[in-house]
Enzyme design. Structure first.
Site, PDB file in Angstrom:
ATOM      1  CD  GLU A 192      -3.369 -32.559  19.495  1.00 15.29           C
ATOM      2  OE1 GLU A 192      -3.613 -33.652  18.985  1.00 15.29           O
ATOM      3  OE2 GLU A 192      -2.344 -32.344  20.192  1.00 15.29           O
ATOM      4  CG  ASP A 251       1.753 -31.699  19.875  1.00 14.41           C
ATOM      5  OD1 ASP A 251       1.019 -32.074  18.946  1.00 14.41           O
ATOM      6  OD2 ASP A 251       2.399 -32.482  20.614  1.00 14.41           O
TER       7      ASP A 251
HETATM    8  C1  ABC Z   1       3.078 -42.925  16.406  1.00 19.76           C
HETATM    9  C2  ABC Z   1       2.972 -43.667  15.086  1.00 19.76           C
HETATM   10  C3  ABC Z   1       1.524 -43.975  14.760  1.00 19.76           C
HETATM   11  C4  ABC Z   1       0.915 -44.755  15.893  1.00 19.76           C
HETATM   12  C5  ABC Z   1       1.077 -43.975  17.191  1.00 19.76           C
HETATM   13  C6  ABC Z   1       0.561 -44.782  18.359  1.00 19.76           C
HETATM   14  O1  ABC Z   1       2.458 -43.671  17.421  1.00 19.76           O
HETATM   15  O2  ABC Z   1       3.539 -42.871  14.052  1.00 19.76           O
HETATM   16  O3  ABC Z   1       1.435 -44.694  13.553  1.00 19.76           O
HETATM   17  O4  ABC Z   1      -0.450 -44.928  15.630  1.00 19.76           O
HETATM   18  C7  ABC Z   1       3.504 -37.683  16.919  1.00 19.76           C
HETATM   19  C8  ABC Z   1       3.530 -38.186  15.494  1.00 19.76           C
HETATM   20  C9  ABC Z   1       2.788 -39.505  15.391  1.00 19.76           C
HETATM   21  C10 ABC Z   1       3.259 -40.508  16.422  1.00 19.76           C
HETATM   22  C11 ABC Z   1       3.159 -39.851  17.818  1.00 19.76           C
HETATM   23  C12 ABC Z   1       3.620 -40.763  18.942  1.00 19.76           C
HETATM   24  O5  ABC Z   1       3.950 -38.668  17.823  1.00 19.76           O
HETATM   25  O6  ABC Z   1       2.923 -37.239  14.662  1.00 19.76           O
HETATM   26  O7  ABC Z   1       2.971 -40.037  14.085  1.00 19.76           O
HETATM   27  O8  ABC Z   1       2.435 -41.652  16.330  1.00 19.76           O
HETATM   28  O9  ABC Z   1       4.965 -41.084  18.806  1.00 19.76           O
HETATM   29  C13 ABC Z   1      -0.388 -34.672  18.903  1.00 19.76           C
HETATM   30  C14 ABC Z   1       0.036 -34.362  17.469  1.00 19.76           C
HETATM   31  C15 ABC Z   1       0.579 -35.624  16.870  1.00 19.76           C
HETATM   32  C16 ABC Z   1       1.875 -35.973  17.577  1.00 19.76           C
HETATM   33  C17 ABC Z   1       1.800 -35.815  19.033  1.00 19.76           C
HETATM   34  C18 ABC Z   1       2.972 -36.140  19.842  1.00 19.76           C
HETATM   35  C19 ABC Z   1       0.729 -35.237  19.643  1.00 19.76           C
HETATM   36  O10 ABC Z   1      -0.991 -33.768  16.769  1.00 19.76           O
HETATM   37  O11 ABC Z   1       0.827 -35.528  15.494  1.00 19.76           O
HETATM   38  O12 ABC Z   1       2.171 -37.347  17.240  1.00 19.76           O
HETATM   39  O13 ABC Z   1       3.788 -34.940  19.835  1.00 19.76           O
HETATM   40  C20 ABC Z   1      -3.268 -38.233  21.854  1.00 19.76           C
HETATM   41  C21 ABC Z   1      -2.856 -36.853  22.333  1.00 19.76           C
HETATM   42  C22 ABC Z   1      -2.747 -35.870  21.178  1.00 19.76           C
HETATM   43  C23 ABC Z   1      -1.800 -36.436  20.090  1.00 19.76           C
HETATM   44  C24 ABC Z   1      -2.391 -37.757  19.641  1.00 19.76           C
HETATM   45  C25 ABC Z   1      -1.559 -38.410  18.551  1.00 19.76           C
HETATM   46  O14 ABC Z   1      -2.448 -38.667  20.777  1.00 19.76           O
HETATM   47  O15 ABC Z   1      -3.776 -36.385  23.283  1.00 19.76           O
HETATM   48  O16 ABC Z   1      -2.230 -34.667  21.663  1.00 19.76           O
HETATM   49  N1  ABC Z   1      -1.622 -35.500  18.965  1.00 19.76           N
HETATM   50  C26 ABC Z   1      -8.149 -40.298  22.436  1.00 19.76           C
HETATM   51  C27 ABC Z   1      -7.461 -39.527  23.541  1.00 19.76           C
HETATM   52  C28 ABC Z   1      -6.512 -38.493  22.932  1.00 19.76           C
HETATM   53  C29 ABC Z   1      -5.502 -39.197  22.050  1.00 19.76           C
HETATM   54  C30 ABC Z   1      -6.227 -39.949  20.963  1.00 19.76           C
HETATM   55  C31 ABC Z   1      -5.218 -40.703  20.121  1.00 19.76           C
HETATM   56  O17 ABC Z   1      -7.165 -40.873  21.568  1.00 19.76           O
HETATM   57  O18 ABC Z   1      -8.407 -38.887  24.354  1.00 19.76           O
HETATM   58  O19 ABC Z   1      -5.824 -37.835  23.968  1.00 19.76           O
HETATM   59  O20 ABC Z   1      -4.640 -38.197  21.446  1.00 19.76           O
HETATM   60  O21 ABC Z   1      -5.818 -41.277  19.061  1.00 19.76           O
HETATM   61  C32 ABC Z   1     -12.998 -38.995  20.661  1.00 19.76           C
HETATM   62  C33 ABC Z   1     -12.674 -38.735  22.113  1.00 19.76           C
HETATM   63  C34 ABC Z   1     -11.180 -38.472  22.236  1.00 19.76           C
HETATM   64  C35 ABC Z   1     -10.407 -39.664  21.684  1.00 19.76           C
HETATM   65  C36 ABC Z   1     -10.823 -39.864  20.238  1.00 19.76           C
HETATM   66  C37 ABC Z   1     -10.049 -41.011  19.573  1.00 19.76           C
HETATM   67  O22 ABC Z   1     -12.220 -40.099  20.176  1.00 19.76           O
HETATM   68  O23 ABC Z   1     -13.413 -37.611  22.559  1.00 19.76           O
HETATM   69  O24 ABC Z   1     -10.830 -38.247  23.571  1.00 19.76           O
HETATM   70  O25 ABC Z   1      -8.984 -39.377  21.719  1.00 19.76           O
HETATM   71  O26 ABC Z   1     -14.362 -39.289  20.541  1.00 19.76           O
END
Ligand code: ABC
Ligand code: CA
Length: 543
Positions: A253, A229
């Site tokens: 990831e 992760d």
């Molecule tokens: C909770 C709620 C959600 C709410 C969120 C804000 O908070 O449940 O409803 O929307 C876990 C849970 C989630 C939880 C989170 C936070 O924890 O599964 O349900 O969401 O409490 C990993 C996992 C993911 C996990 C975590 C945390 C990390 O796969 O399941 O979430 O252990 C970032 C991180 C990434 C992470 C993701 C959720 O958030 O980097 O590791 N996933 C941009 C940023 C990214 C960012 C992304 C978020 O937005 O650069 O870093 O990810 O949406 C592209 C660009 C990208 C861009 C995307 C959107 O567009 O190139 O850079 O990403 O074009």
């Protein structure tokens, strides 16, 4: 009554389970894997639990490791051989502004397991059951952070197991700018409802702990692979020691669409990234009939120059973090073309649970529906579709030793279709949609390498076509469906069994999917079982 020999045998079983090298995936064997991703809490539960599970409520729904064990035929029947399960360690309890920690990513103590999913024995049994079917276990691991309900009141203490002092953490600051790498690495993910205190992975106390931890986790549960992760939130310098301590295949990831940015984690971090760079152009190519195919073609070129090894990328259309493709696209042909891509391209294919059941959940948490409502139907059109894709891939790999290691060529065939040449698998993907009228395209011999007058089968429709006197293949794209071709002489189990009834040599056959066929255990799996027997035999002799 047990004889003394079988008593000895039973006594040796735990010893045997502690020999991970027999089963584990490495980079070479992982290339031929096909991974089914599931959310443990939502994939399967004991049938005595009947409470309603509503994804939007973000609560535990009762899924367990032992219930996964009972559903391995369902997964294997679709041709997947590796199962990626949610993080397994204990999480913060109770409810938060974002619900409960049902998904498993809100670590409390990495030294203990999340009891909601079962016991240590249940997890070991899942691992053993997978191995006895020639399948593999991939576990999700979170290294970057733990979780707390508030950033201001967070006080590390013994509840956080090894990370009980403030020295183990980076000082609080939210990540507000994802283009600022220092922030991305040192500040905290999460928000005011659930903060994700950022571990100080630069500290040798923290990094040594993690390196030992992953070694023990892999060994205790005989894991075959790990999914890592939040890779980009930890400095690249941390990862090489960590992945060599794990000593099994890793897929990580790095959530970013920029191939150059993501590629550095493979070359410098020794982590094999999920293919987020392809994910965004892939969805844009097939989410509408006027989707941009040239952007996807260009990205396949960019990927070749940005990754040290594109054949180890993790390809996916759906996952637990993004809205399901089917939440915005309803055209059955567009959906099939988009789903086919990860299976006919360079890298390892990932199928996300529920895609086979036609689930349409949008953004997190709606994309984490309970699968039990589908009754685990193995006769659905999409279940058969994934079966056919996995069979095509396996046949290509069995026929050609270089299939998994050599890189594909992707080119334009028409304004609405592309040719993916990953010899000996040659695919035509189209975004014309299900209402499109028949369209003719030609796969030139110069591209496919096919000789004159040879039979070519479409693994999806089971239609058999024949190349012309020059080796070119005239293909009719019908109702916008994808075509995944392999020469008939090397098709292996493609379109055999019940699927054979679909076989047609006329061009009039429609694009119906092949029947569900339980894949036979592959050579490698039977070799491994033989190896277990040999080890066991050796041990018996030594006594
Ligand atoms: C909770 C709620 C959600 C709410 C969120 C804000 O908070 O449940 O409803 O929307 C876990 C849970 C989630 C939880 C989170 C936070 O924890 O599964 O349900 O969401 O409490 C990993 C996992 C993911 C996990 C975590 C945390 C990390 O796969 O399941 O979430 O252990 C970032 C991180 C990434 C992470 C993701 C959720 O958030 O980097 O590791 N996933 C941009 C940023 C990214 C960012 C992304 C978020 O937005 O650069 O870093 O990810 O949406 C592209 C660009 C990208 C861009 C995307 C959107 O567009 O190139 O850079 O990403 O074009
Ligand atoms: Ca960090």
């Amino acid at each position: 009554m047990f004889s003394s020999a079988s008593t000895t045998l039973v006594a040796l079983l735990p010893l045997l389970a502690s020999i991970p090298s027999i089963f584990a995936l490495d980079e070479s064997s992982a290339r031929s894997a096909s991974v089914y991703q599931l959310v443990t809490d939502r994939f399967a539960r004991n049938s005595s639990v009947t409470s309603t599970c509503t994804a939007s409520e973000r609560k535990y729904c009762g899924g367990t490791w032992s219930a996964i064990s009972d559903k391995l035929d369902y997964i294997q029947g679709m041709g997947f051989d590796t199962v990626w399960i949610s993080p397994v360690v204990s999480n913060i309890g109770g409810t938060t502004g974002e619900g409960e920690a049902y998904h498993g990513y809100w670590t409390l103590d990495p030294n203990t397991l999340n009891s909601n999913y079962g016991s240590a024995d249940d997890l070991k049994t899942l691992s053993t059951n997978l191995h006895s079917k020639g399948m593999y276990l991939m576990v999700d691991v979170v290294i970057n952070h733990v979780a707390a309900t508030s950033s201001s009141t967070f006080q590390p203490d013994s509840a956080y197991g090894p990370f009980s002092t403030s020295d183990d953490y980076h000082p609080f600051c939210w990540i507000t700018d994802y283009t600022n790498q220092t922030q991305v690495e040192d500040c905290w993910l999460g928000d005011s409802s659930v903060a994700l205190p950022d571990l100080n992975t630069d500290s040798t106390t923290v990094s040594s702990y993690w390196n030992n931890w992953i070694q023990e986790l892999v060994s205790n549960y005989t894991l075959d692979a790990i999914r890592i992760d939040t890779v980009k939130h930890v400095p690249k310098t941390f990862w090489p020691n960590f992945v060599s301590s794990a000593n099994v295949f890793n897929q990580g990831e790095v959530l970013n669409g920029d191939a150059t940015y993501v590629g550095a984690y493979q070359s410098d971090g020794k982590v094999n990234p999920f293919n987020y760079p392809a994910y965004y152009p892939l969805t844009r190519a097939f989410n509408q009939t006027s989707g941009d195919l040239s952007e996807l073609i260009a990205m396949t070129q960019t990927i070749k120059s940005s990754f040290s090894d594109p054949t180890l990328l993790g390809n996916f259309l759906n996952n637990h973090d993004n809205a399901r493709f089917e939440s915005t696209v309803t055209d059955a042909s567009l959906i099939k073309n988009a789903h086919a891509y990860p299976f006919v391209t360079d890298g390892i294919p990932y199928g996300y649970y529920g895609s086979e059941a036609g689930f349409t959940g949008g953004n997190d948490p709606d994309n984490r529906e309970p699968l039990w409502t589908s009754n685990y139907d193995t006769t659905s059109n999409m279940y058969k579709f994934f079966t056919s894709l996995n069979m095509a891939r396996k046949a290509a790999g069995n026929a050609s030793t270089s299939f998994y290691t050599s890189q594909m060529n992707v080119s334009s065939l028409s304004s609405s279709s592309i040719l993916i040449n990953k010899t000996p698998l040659i695919s035509v993907l189209s975004n014309s949609g299900s209402s499109a009228s028949d369209a003719s395209v030609t796969i030139p011999s110069s591209s496919s390498g096919w000789s004159a007058n040879v039979a070519i089968v479409d693994s999806l429709s089971c239609e058999v076509l024949t190349t012309d006197g020059s080796g070119n293949l005239a293909v009719t794209v019908k109702t916008g469906l994808p075509r995944v071709f392999i020469q008939n002489s090397i098709k292996g189990q493609v379109c055999t069994g019940s699927a054979a009834t679909n076989t047609s040599t006329s061009s009039g056959s429609s694009g119906s999917s092949s029947g569900a066929i339980t894949l036979k255990m592959d050579v490698k799996a039977s070799w491994m079982i033989g190896a277990v027997g040999a080890v066991l035999g050796g041990m018996m002799m030594a006594l």
